[in-house]
Design a protein around this motif. Sequence first.
Motif, PDB file in Angstrom:
ATOM      1  N   HIS A 185       5.270   7.101   0.582  1.00 45.73           N
ATOM      2  CA  HIS A 185       5.506   6.099   1.609  1.00 45.73           C
ATOM      3  C   HIS A 185       4.796   4.795   1.206  1.00 45.73           C
ATOM      4  CE1 HIS A 185       6.945   9.282   4.333  1.00 45.73           C
ATOM      5  NE2 HIS A 185       5.949  10.009   3.824  1.00 45.73           N
ATOM      6  N   SER A 186       5.429   3.681   1.542  1.00 47.07           N
ATOM      7  CA  SER A 186       4.845   2.367   1.227  1.00 47.07           C
ATOM      8  C   SER A 186       4.934   1.471   2.454  1.00 47.07           C
ATOM      9  CB  SER A 186       5.589   1.715   0.055  1.00 47.07           C
ATOM     10  OG  SER A 186       5.422   2.470  -1.132  1.00 47.07           O
ATOM     11  N   ILE A 187       3.990   0.561   2.551  1.00 52.01           N
ATOM     12  CA  ILE A 187       3.973  -0.400   3.642  1.00 52.01           C
ATOM     13  C   ILE A 187       3.410  -1.710   3.115  1.00 52.01           C
ATOM     14  CG2 ILE A 187       1.689   0.280   4.487  1.00 52.01           C
ATOM     15  CD1 ILE A 187       2.811  -0.196   7.352  1.00 52.01           C
ATOM     16  N   THR A 188       3.940  -2.806   3.632  1.00 53.13           N
ATOM     17  CA  THR A 188       3.489  -4.138   3.211  1.00 53.13           C
ATOM     18  C   THR A 188       2.421  -4.653   4.168  1.00 53.13           C
ATOM     19  OG1 THR A 188       5.623  -4.647   2.212  1.00 53.13           O
ATOM     20  CG2 THR A 188       4.193  -6.499   2.742  1.00 53.13           C
ATOM     21  N   PHE A 189       1.355  -5.173   3.600  1.00 55.89           N
ATOM     22  CA  PHE A 189       0.276  -5.759   4.396  1.00 55.89           C
ATOM     23  C   PHE A 189       0.209  -7.255   4.117  1.00 55.89           C
ATOM     24  CE2 PHE A 189      -4.379  -6.937   4.386  1.00 55.89           C
ATOM     25  CZ  PHE A 189      -4.454  -7.125   5.759  1.00 55.89           C
ATOM     26  N   VAL A 191      -3.941  -2.724  12.194  1.00 56.54           N
ATOM     27  CA  VAL A 191      -3.377  -1.381  12.296  1.00 56.54           C
ATOM     28  C   VAL A 191      -2.020  -1.429  11.615  1.00 56.54           C
ATOM     29  CG1 VAL A 191      -2.572   0.427  13.835  1.00 56.54           C
ATOM     30  CG2 VAL A 191      -4.582  -0.934  14.469  1.00 56.54           C
ATOM     31  N   LEU A 192      -1.914  -0.763  10.469  1.00 57.12           N
ATOM     32  CA  LEU A 192      -0.671  -0.830   9.699  1.00 57.12           C
ATOM     33  C   LEU A 192       0.328   0.244  10.122  1.00 57.12           C
ATOM     34  CD1 LEU A 192      -2.016  -1.574   6.098  1.00 57.12           C
ATOM     35  CD2 LEU A 192      -1.433  -3.156   7.950  1.00 57.12           C
ATOM     36  N   GLU A 193      -0.195   1.408  10.490  1.00 57.77           N
ATOM     37  CA  GLU A 193       0.735   2.481  10.822  1.00 57.77           C
ATOM     38  C   GLU A 193      -0.001   3.576  11.594  1.00 57.77           C
ATOM     39  OE1 GLU A 193       4.684   3.826   8.438  1.00 57.77           O
ATOM     40  OE2 GLU A 193       2.774   3.989   7.382  1.00 57.77           O
ATOM     41  N   GLU A 194       0.657   4.077  12.643  1.00 57.77           N
ATOM     42  CA  GLU A 194       0.188   5.251  13.379  1.00 57.77           C
ATOM     43  C   GLU A 194       1.419   6.017  13.800  1.00 57.77           C
ATOM     44  OE1 GLU A 194      -3.955   4.798  15.687  1.00 57.77           O
ATOM     45  OE2 GLU A 194      -2.443   3.396  16.423  1.00 57.77           O
ATOM     46  N   SER A 195       1.725   7.082  13.068  1.00 61.91           N
ATOM     47  CA  SER A 195       2.969   7.807  13.355  1.00 61.91           C
ATOM     48  C   SER A 195       2.960   9.143  12.629  1.00 61.91           C
ATOM     49  CB  SER A 195       4.180   6.971  12.903  1.00 61.91           C
ATOM     50  OG  SER A 195       4.130   6.764  11.494  1.00 61.91           O
ATOM     51  N   ILE A 222      -0.333  10.457  10.732  1.00 63.80           N
ATOM     52  CA  ILE A 222      -1.191   9.608   9.912  1.00 63.80           C
ATOM     53  C   ILE A 222      -1.568   8.345  10.676  1.00 63.80           C
ATOM     54  CG2 ILE A 222      -0.047  10.462   7.837  1.00 63.80           C
ATOM     55  CD1 ILE A 222       0.343   6.804   8.576  1.00 63.80           C
ATOM     56  N   SER A 223      -2.701   7.752  10.253  1.00 67.54           N
ATOM     57  CA  SER A 223      -3.048   6.401  10.688  1.00 67.54           C
ATOM     58  C   SER A 223      -3.518   5.645   9.458  1.00 67.54           C
ATOM     59  CB  SER A 223      -4.133   6.417  11.763  1.00 67.54           C
ATOM     60  OG  SER A 223      -5.358   6.867  11.243  1.00 67.54           O
ATOM     61  N   ILE A 281       0.862  -1.183   0.000  1.00 65.07           N
ATOM     62  CA  ILE A 281       0.000   0.000   0.000  1.00 65.07           C
ATOM     63  C   ILE A 281       0.899   1.234   0.000  1.00 65.07           C
ATOM     64  CG2 ILE A 281      -1.708   1.313   1.323  1.00 65.07           C
ATOM     65  CD1 ILE A 281      -2.694  -1.374   2.445  1.00 65.07           C
ATOM     66  N   THR A 282       0.615   2.150  -0.931  1.00 65.94           N
ATOM     67  CA  THR A 282       1.437   3.349  -1.111  1.00 65.94           C
ATOM     68  C   THR A 282       0.577   4.598  -0.964  1.00 65.94           C
ATOM     69  OG1 THR A 282       2.890   2.158  -2.625  1.00 65.94           O
ATOM     70  CG2 THR A 282       2.983   4.559  -2.690  1.00 65.94           C
ATOM     71  N   TYR A 283       1.172   5.634  -0.342  1.00 63.76           N
ATOM     72  CA  TYR A 283       0.464   6.906  -0.231  1.00 63.76           C
ATOM     73  C   TYR A 283       1.453   8.052  -0.335  1.00 63.76           C
ATOM     74  CZ  TYR A 283       1.981   6.587   4.695  1.00 63.76           C
ATOM     75  OH  TYR A 283       2.719   6.457   5.836  1.00 63.76           O
ATOM     76  N   ASP A 284       0.943   9.218  -0.752  1.00 61.83           N
ATOM     77  CA  ASP A 284       1.758  10.420  -0.923  1.00 61.83           C
ATOM     78  C   ASP A 284       1.284  11.507   0.029  1.00 61.83           C
ATOM     79  OD1 ASP A 284       3.087   9.224  -3.071  1.00 61.83           O
ATOM     80  OD2 ASP A 284       1.609   9.974  -4.507  1.00 61.83           O
ATOM     81  N   LEU A 285       2.247  12.209   0.655  1.00 71.33           N
ATOM     82  CA  LEU A 285       1.942  13.361   1.507  1.00 71.33           C
ATOM     83  C   LEU A 285       2.619  14.593   0.925  1.00 71.33           C
ATOM     84  CD1 LEU A 285       2.538  11.830   5.065  1.00 71.33           C
ATOM     85  CD2 LEU A 285       0.356  12.083   3.859  1.00 71.33           C
TER      86      LEU A 285
END
Length: 591
Positions: free
Chosen positions: A558-562, A547-551, A533-534, A523-527
Amino acid sequence: MTRSKSDLHSSFITICLICFLLSYSEGVTQPTTPDREFRASWVTTTWGLDWPDPNHSPARQREELKEIFDQHVKQGMNAVVFQVVGRGDAVYPSERLPWSYILTGEPGQNPGWDPLEYAVEEAHKRGLELHAWFNVFAVSYNSFADSPLNSDQPNVRYTHPEWVSSVTDDLDNEHLWLNPGIPEAREWQVQNVMEIVENYDVDAVHFDRIRYYTGGYEEDQELFDENNPEGFIDIDDWRRYNVTEFIREASERIYDIKPWVKIGAAVSSHYNQESSNGWPASYGYSEVFADSRHWGEMGYADYLSPMNYWDMVNPPYFDYITRDWAAVSGDDYMVFMGTGPYKQSVLNELPGQIDVVREEALEGQLHYRYSNIAGGGDSYGGRYTDQVLVPSAPARSMDAPEAVEQVQAEPTGDSLQISWRAPGNTGNSESRLKFAVYCGNCSGASFPKILSITGQTDVAIPLHHWQETDEAAIEVTAVSRNYIESEPVHQTVVLTSRDVEELTNKFRLHQNYPNPFNPVTTITYDLSKPSDISLMVYNTAGQRVAVLEESHKPAGRHSITFDGGELASGVYYYRLQTAGGVRTRMMTLLK
């Protein structure tokens, strides 16, 4: 009461409903706006109360009529009940009835244009239903306004005086009404109705004054003895039968030639003494001999509009009468509750009256009359902010049309220009369609939001609906004569016409990859700027499953693996919340 709901493309509804659930905390109630609701006003031509002014030119009268329809759309309404036969006269070229005096100031005078044809065309362009309002048994003004005996088409009081009964009220005013106890008089009026249905593409015929004058007429006993084919013993039963015979015959003939044309009636709000809790009133059943609920139960009327013109402070109470109608209404007919904002006390509490109608699960409201709710303010207290479709009539066709084709969307200036092609042959009145344009990601929308209901195949939607995103997700459905929707056609467009500086303050959540996935996806997102973010994952029931990310994150991608290895196959939603708002997308886990 069983209600005809929108069978709206389940996947799209589910996505948007989940987005709503995820955007708010648990315990928030659903919006009070129903997904289907009739909203209209009576546009009165008798005496020119709402339209027209006989001193105005035909061109100006046409412009004023368009302004009325535009105001209906602006106020979130979806139908107009347009009076076409007031007192035995017509606002259309009739071979049976004289021209209404109100168009030119002279009874029987041809205005040089066809207001009903024009009204139907303009209403349909705007996605409004046009109900032809027909006063049935009140057939004379008993004044200068009646077309005279020496004219080409005199009023029926002159051509058939034997059909017309006279009543003098307490103020010594004489009223002339067509007597329903005369079969030939009823047949004459049914034929007048059929002239409209045969020649105009109206959506419904709306009967008013479909009753006796209070108490009946002096000659009724003689007529009762002469015209009593059913052998009634009670003269009041005979009177009720006469009125019912008119609507039965009219409805059956209408259905035979145009089965999509609905039948409605404005009726006494006090059906009988029990329904009004004993308050003094003109009871529909016993005093004006209109057994309106029987009409609905027998299928002679698709809807009834009780003229419930009271407030909720003084008896008779609007809310009491509304509950009485709700208690007896079933699956056979709809109830569009009439309100009376011509009274200041009713206008002041109109939003609350709409709430009562909704709480009792009735199908809509009809306001008397247009001029009383036509001002620049919001008489409805925000109750009509969201557009909705008209409810489907239970006795009409439930067949869905084919889907639209070639949906295109392009941002131009401050609008999104959307166009499509209608399916198949929709050139005749039987297959004429409306179209609904929905938004799947509009700012502040808590469910699939209708942006436009139109009779045309293109529409311009202001870009402010997508002020919190740089993509517009839309869909278009074809809507049948009975408001059954086709499968939706989706389209997503990047709003490239947005100002670049505006876009720099946005953030974006991308579609996961791969999708569908098993069991891992990215999952990728742009800021555009640093933000807390959560990032959460939810199932279709709205339950959080990860809950993948809270920071706090810096600007950039930014990318994160689920890893969904512990979850069952199915649809899930991932939701990104930042200081700038919320984004939600759908993903599919296939094992």
